[in-house]
Motif scaffolding. Sequence first.
Motif, short mmCIF file in Angstrom:
data_model
loop_
_atom_site.label_atom_id
_atom_site.label_comp_id
_atom_site.label_asym_id
_atom_site.label_seq_id
_atom_site.Cartn_x
_atom_site.Cartn_y
_atom_site.Cartn_z
N PHE A 1 0.91 -1.49 -0.56
CA PHE A 1 0.15 -0.20 0.10
C PHE A 1 0.86 1.37 -0.33
O PHE A 1 0.16 2.15 -1.19
N ASP A 2 1.83 1.16 1.01
CA ASP A 2 2.44 2.79 0.86
C ASP A 2 3.90 2.71 -0.50
O ASP A 2 3.82 3.67 -0.06
N VAL A 3 4.15 1.42 -1.13
CA VAL A 3 4.68 1.60 -1.81
C VAL A 3 4.05 1.75 -3.24
O VAL A 3 4.09 2.58 -4.02
N GLY A 4 2.23 1.50 -3.28
CA GLY A 4 1.44 1.77 -4.75
C GLY A 4 1.09 3.13 -4.43
O GLY A 4 1.24 4.10 -5.45
N MET A 5 1.06 3.87 -3.15
CA MET A 5 0.75 5.28 -2.85
C MET A 5 1.54 6.42 -3.63
O MET A 5 1.64 7.45 -4.02
N ALA A 6 2.74 5.61 -2.32
CA ALA A 6 4.31 6.45 -3.43
C ALA A 6 4.51 6.51 -5.13
O ALA A 6 4.36 7.78 -5.85
N TRP B 1 8.62 8.79 -0.47
CA TRP B 1 9.05 7.54 -1.04
C TRP B 1 10.27 7.38 0.18
O TRP B 1 10.97 6.35 0.47
N ALA B 2 9.81 8.26 1.40
CA ALA B 2 10.22 7.93 2.55
C ALA B 2 10.46 6.48 3.80
O ALA B 2 11.05 5.56 3.98
N ILE B 3 9.04 6.46 3.33
CA ILE B 3 8.55 5.46 4.35
C ILE B 3 9.05 4.35 3.77
O ILE B 3 9.44 3.38 4.57
N PRO B 4 8.23 3.76 2.63
CA PRO B 4 8.96 2.83 1.57
C PRO B 4 10.28 2.24 1.61
O PRO B 4 11.29 1.61 1.62
N PHE B 5 11.22 3.48 1.59
CA PHE B 5 12.19 3.34 1.32
C PHE B 5 13.15 3.07 2.70
O PHE B 5 13.99 1.78 2.96
N SER B 6 12.30 3.18 3.94
CA SER B 6 12.72 3.09 5.05
C SER B 6 12.49 1.58 5.91
O SER B 6 13.14 0.76 6.38
N GLU B 7 11.35 1.25 5.27
CA GLU B 7 11.19 -0.14 4.87
C GLU B 7 12.32 -1.11 4.90
O GLU B 7 11.88 -2.46 5.02
N PHE B 8 12.36 -0.41 3.70
CA PHE B 8 13.04 -1.50 2.78
C PHE B 8 14.27 -1.79 3.56
O PHE B 8 15.11 -2.48 2.88
N ILE B 9 15.13 -0.44 3.46
CA ILE B 9 16.27 -0.83 4.89
C ILE B 9 15.69 -2.16 5.88
O ILE B 9 17.29 -2.12 6.26
#
Length: 205
Positions: A69-74, A99-107
Motif C-alpha cells: 500500500f505504501d509503495v503503491g501510494m508513493a 518514498w521516505a516510508i517505503p525506503f525506510s521499510e526496505f532498509i
Amino acid sequence: MKYFIAIVISLIGLFIFGTILKTEYSLVLEITFTILTFIIAFFWEYSLFNKTIDSDFKIKSQRKTISLFDVGMATFWTLYILLLSDNRETLSYLTFVFWAIPFSEFIMWFIYKKKKPYTIFINENELILNRRWILKRNLTELTQIQYDRFSKNLKLDFKTKREVSLKVSEYKTDEIQKLLEILIEKSENNVFVPNNYEPKIKNSC
C-alpha cells in the motif's frame, strides 16, 4: 506519537520553504527537510527494537514485509506529480517525501532479518502488537479468526474494537500454532482456527 508529530512538523517546513517562501536557499532547505523526513521515518520504524513490553508470551518476527500500500501510494503520487500535475516543477520535491516510508521499510527488511525483533506479545488477556503504532486488544472479546490465503494474513475480529491482521509468513509456524491456541483459550466466544488455514509442516525461516 512523537515521531508522527516530528514528521508533520518536517512536512510543514518542507511545504513552506518549498512552495510558499521561495528564497535562494529553498533548494538547500528542501533537501534538508526531505532528508529529515526520511530519518524520522527510519527511526520511527527502528524504535520498536527498543520497546520493553511485559508479557507472558511473545513471538519474534523473522522478516519484515514491505507494505504494498505504501509503495503503491508513493508510486501513484510520484507519477501524478511528474506526469499529470500542472505544478510539477513546484511540487517535484514531494516525490522524495512520498518514498521516505517505503525506503525506510526496505532498509528495515535487512535489519529485521538480522535482529528479529519481538512484535507479538500476550500479557494476561491482552494482545499487544509492536508496530509503529502499538495496538492492544482484549482477547476475551475476540469473536472470530479468519485467514486470507492471498495476503497470508490472520484477521482477528473483536467486539468493541476494529480487527487486526497478522501476517503469518513473518513468523515461525510452530509459534503461530501456539498463538492460535492461546487466542482460542482466552476468548470468551466460540472461536476456532479457520478451515482454510493450512500451516506448513516445516517453516523456511
